[in-house]
Design an enzyme around this catalytic site. Structure first.
Site, short mmCIF file in Angstrom:
data_model
loop_
_atom_site.label_atom_id
_atom_site.label_comp_id
_atom_site.label_asym_id
_atom_site.label_seq_id
_atom_site.Cartn_x
_atom_site.Cartn_y
_atom_site.Cartn_z
N SER A 113 -5.72 3.51 4.73
CA SER A 113 -4.86 2.93 3.42
C SER A 113 -6.09 2.09 2.62
O SER A 113 -5.55 0.99 2.08
CB SER A 113 -3.96 2.10 3.92
OG SER A 113 -3.17 1.77 2.89
N SER B 64 0.68 -1.19 -0.01
CA SER B 64 -0.10 -0.12 -0.05
C SER B 64 0.71 1.15 -0.08
O SER B 64 0.32 2.48 -0.14
CB SER B 64 -1.00 0.01 1.23
OG SER B 64 -2.10 -0.77 0.95
N LYS C 146 3.20 6.41 5.04
CA LYS C 146 2.38 5.43 4.39
C LYS C 146 2.81 4.15 4.91
O LYS C 146 3.84 3.91 4.66
CB LYS C 146 2.28 5.53 3.00
CG LYS C 146 1.05 4.67 2.25
CD LYS C 146 -0.29 5.35 2.55
CE LYS C 146 -1.41 4.09 2.58
NZ LYS C 146 -1.38 3.37 3.31
N LYS D 169 0.01 3.87 -2.33
CA LYS D 169 -0.78 5.04 -2.73
C LYS D 169 -0.28 6.32 -2.24
O LYS D 169 -0.88 7.35 -2.49
CB LYS D 169 -1.87 4.63 -1.61
CG LYS D 169 -2.73 3.46 -1.76
CD LYS D 169 -3.73 2.99 -0.93
CE LYS D 169 -4.55 1.80 -1.18
NZ LYS D 169 -3.78 0.72 -0.20
#
Length: 385
Positions: free
Chosen positions: A120, A60, A228, A63
């Site tokens: 997320s 993820s 993130k 992203k």
């Protein structure tokens, strides 16, 4: 004979004890992950790396690129925070981490930002991409285009979410570049550093989704402000983290760690090392006026020389290194001049080593003087005499 053997053993023991210090002198700690990196945000200088160009699945952390393009679209006015985004069947069908957006329902752009930054959420990432570019495929193309612009040479995106795909790859170095780009967009900072919030989802907006940031450093590491997390079975536990103390910001990247606990501990280890040993030094700010310069045959006779971008250096805290600034400007500057035109550069040196270079530019357009303008100036000079 016994004494001779004893001396040989003693020498071997001393040699063995010294070797690790020599070998690992540049690595003051061990990192569990497959790949790791520590970068200074302002200068982009890398001060620690482990397999930093190895191509791995980023999960993820992908992203971050979604957030970059969304932030750009927001700043350009292409989208607005209050925009109502219609949730498609495609977006609602995303598995993995999600906020359970319902097809046919709607959410604001700001709610999607929160869902991506804190939860997320895969469904929110796809909904955002579709809203900005018209389709998931078009947005994916934009993601790969931006990666090339950022010189992310080890990166190829195959989706918007980071869901498993053997061809969906990046590297710790590329992720640091991507994280650095995202942090330049101040608008997104409030969501990256947010610990908890909530949004409403569903066709009737009757379901409350409580969001807690998956990046635990936001709460438990002083100065943490991003960026993130990521996890899949194939990628392992990943984290691109950032933190700021005083005027210094570092970005750490961990890929392929064995657990979230180890991933977080190693991220703290990297950040602690950076803050303990280095500091960011601001040399010049973007737009600083360096001097004024005469413009030959211009409607305006002089213009300001300004610094094109921030100039920052990363220095060791115990260093007594002295920096020297050299300003180089073209001998003659003739009109016409276009705003932003390079007319020189600043060079930062330490002894004879060049540490940084930055362009010097003109701060406005200057048209070439016509015959009437030149004649008027000549008369004014004669009268003044």
């Amino acid at each position: 004979m016994i004494k001779k053997i004893f001396n040989i053993i003693l020498i071997l023991l001393i040699t063995i004890s010294i070797l690790p210090i020599s070998v690992y002198a540049d690595e003051p700690f061990e990192i569990d992950g497959k790949s790791a990196l520590l970068m200074d945000f302002k200068s982009g200088k890398v001060i620690y790396e482990k397999n930093s160009n190895e191509k791995l699945e980023p999960a993820s952390i992908t992203k971050i690129m979604v957030l970059i393009l969304a932030s750009e679209a927001l700043e350009k006015g292409k989208i607005k925070l209050e925009d109502s985004v219609l949730i498609s069947e495609n977006a609602a069908s995303m598995g993995g981490s999600q906020v359970y957006l319902e097809a046919g329902g709607s959410n604001t752009v700001e709610e999607l930002f929160k869902a991506i930054c804190l939860r997320s959420a895969n469904d929110a990432a796809v909904a955002m991409g579709e809203h900005i570019s018209g389709s998931e495929e078009a947005f994916l193309k934009d993601m790969n285009k931006k990666a090339k612009e950022l010189k992310m040479k080890d990166t190829k995106f195959k989706n918007l979410t980071g869901l498993p795909d053997p061809d969906h790859l990046s590297s710790a170095y590329d992720i640091a570049l991507m994280g650095r780009e995202l942090l330049k967009h101040e608008i997104v900072h409030k969501w990256l550093s947010m610990w908890t919030t909530s949004i409403k989802v569903g066709k009737d907006r009757d379901v409350i989704q409580d969001l807690v940031n998956t990046n635990k450093l936001i709460r438990f590491y002083p100065g943490a402000n991003g960026i993130k997390t990521g996890f899949t079975q194939d990628a392992g536990y990943c984290l691109a983290a950032s933190a700021t103390k005083d005027e210094t910001t570092f970005i750490s990247v961990i890929l392929g760690s064995k657990s979230s606990k180890i991933r977080n501990a190693d991220s703290k280890k990297l950040l602690d090392y950076g803050f303990s040993n280095y500091e960011s030094i601001a040399i010049n700010k973007k737009g600083d006026v360096i001097d004024k310069i005469s413009i030959e045959k211009g409607k305006k006779e002089e213009a300001k020389i300004i610094v094109k971008n921030d100039i920052n250096l990363l220095a060791k805290k115990d260093s007594k290194e002295k920096f020297k600034k050299e300003i180089k400007i073209l001998d003659t500057i003739k009109a016409p001049i276009i705003k932003g035109q390079k007319i020189g550069e600043i060079v930062i040196k330490s002894e004879d080593e060049i540490l940084e270079k930055e362009d010097l530019i003109i701060n406005k357009n200057i048209e070439k003087a016509n015959v009437i303008t030149m004649f008027t100036k000549l008369l004014e000079n004669l009268v003044a005499e």
